[in-house]
Scaffold this active site. Sequence first.
Site, short mmCIF file in Angstrom:
data_model
loop_
_atom_site.label_atom_id
_atom_site.label_comp_id
_atom_site.label_asym_id
_atom_site.label_seq_id
_atom_site.Cartn_x
_atom_site.Cartn_y
_atom_site.Cartn_z
N TYR A 163 20.24 36.92 124.77
CA TYR A 163 20.39 38.02 123.83
C TYR A 163 19.39 39.13 124.13
O TYR A 163 18.17 38.89 124.20
CB TYR A 163 20.18 37.55 122.39
CG TYR A 163 21.26 36.65 121.83
CD1 TYR A 163 22.53 36.61 122.40
CD2 TYR A 163 21.01 35.84 120.73
CE1 TYR A 163 23.51 35.78 121.88
CE2 TYR A 163 21.99 35.01 120.21
CZ TYR A 163 23.24 34.98 120.79
OH TYR A 163 24.21 34.16 120.26
N TRP A 222 29.79 32.05 113.34
CA TRP A 222 29.36 33.34 113.88
C TRP A 222 30.50 34.34 113.83
O TRP A 222 31.66 33.97 113.73
CB TRP A 222 28.78 33.20 115.28
CG TRP A 222 29.70 32.76 116.40
CD1 TRP A 222 29.91 31.48 116.81
CD2 TRP A 222 30.47 33.60 117.27
NE1 TRP A 222 30.78 31.46 117.88
CE2 TRP A 222 31.14 32.75 118.19
CE3 TRP A 222 30.65 34.98 117.37
CZ2 TRP A 222 31.98 33.24 119.18
CZ3 TRP A 222 31.50 35.48 118.37
CH2 TRP A 222 32.15 34.61 119.25
N LEU A 228 32.44 38.70 110.27
CA LEU A 228 33.13 39.96 110.00
C LEU A 228 33.93 40.42 111.21
O LEU A 228 34.36 41.57 111.28
CB LEU A 228 32.12 41.04 109.59
CG LEU A 228 31.21 40.69 108.42
CD1 LEU A 228 30.25 41.84 108.12
CD2 LEU A 228 32.01 40.33 107.18
N GLY A 251 33.05 41.15 114.14
CA GLY A 251 32.45 42.28 114.84
C GLY A 251 32.85 43.62 114.27
O GLY A 251 32.85 44.63 114.98
N PHE A 289 37.60 46.02 109.64
CA PHE A 289 37.68 47.37 109.07
C PHE A 289 38.39 48.36 110.01
O PHE A 289 38.39 49.56 109.74
CB PHE A 289 36.27 47.87 108.75
CG PHE A 289 35.51 46.95 107.84
CD1 PHE A 289 35.73 46.96 106.47
CD2 PHE A 289 34.58 46.05 108.35
CE1 PHE A 289 35.04 46.10 105.63
CE2 PHE A 289 33.88 45.19 107.51
CZ PHE A 289 34.12 45.21 106.15
N SER A 298 23.25 41.49 110.47
CA SER A 298 22.74 42.82 110.15
C SER A 298 21.21 42.83 110.11
O SER A 298 20.57 41.87 109.66
CB SER A 298 23.29 43.28 108.80
OG SER A 298 22.70 44.51 108.41
#
Length: 304
Positions: free
Chosen positions: A61, A213, A216, A218, A222, A269
């Site tokens: 990461y 994981w 949402l 990614g 939305f 977040s």
Amino acid sequence: MTTKLERVLKTPMQSNGLNLSHFVQGYWRLDEWGLSAQECLSFIQSHLALGISSVDHAHVYGNPSCEQLFGQALRLKKGLRDELEIISKCGIVPSQGDSIGHYNFSQKVIFSQVENSLRLLGTDHLDVLLLHRPDYLMDADEVANAFSLLRQQGKVKHFGVSNFTAAQFLLLQSRLDFPLVTNQIEMNPLNLSIFESGILEELQRVACRPMAWSCLAGGEVFNLDNPQSVRVKAVLETLVEELNADSIEQVIYAWIMRHPSDPLPILGSGNIARTALAVASQSLSLNHEQWYRVWCASKGQPVP
């Protein structure tokens, strides 16, 4: 719902003494948050105040390494490491020069990547080590031996996997004399394949709780250009009203936690206000019909 400050409780992962917070703070985007070491320390302390003591990392990461940035923050406060359960992963070998990126669960690679994570984080042990993604050349006996040695050396306390199928999970577990503590898998309303794969049933059978994981998707939930997302978002909006929730995100976390495998959502977040909103989803409860409304919207058709 008027959000009140809620705290996350510790929850047992297996009958072996490992307790993690019911939500896990993910740090895979720490390098994108633009935080100084002091600001990162403040963020850690803020989610600890909410009861989130478990943190998720991996050696791959970030650029620079998120583990290195996190370790810099830990060094600013003596004793902070002891308040956390640090989860990291191994097994991905990034591309370098003419070499392509690949998966490798050899003992040599596992040892090397664990040592690197310990060095970057500035700690002498990991609470949980996960195999990041399945290596199709996995020698289960070699992995089991590596895990046992790391455990004997005190460098890793507990072990698990990530993105494993039921068969892959069973194979590795069959070679170990201690239980795998989790399988970290993608769970969200746009990815229903995980519910049909058999892995969640296998995890329930052995009383092993998954970590979820990309809850949402990614942000794809939305995306108004995606017909599946549009359908799901419309249902989630009605459930916000029915459940007296504060946001669609809260309903998604509640939808995931409604599954009887009792998943631990990983939060991605770096905004502590969004973290607090996610924690408040603990008080939401979907009934069967409400849960399947999201399912059917995602499928684009009613149940058979």
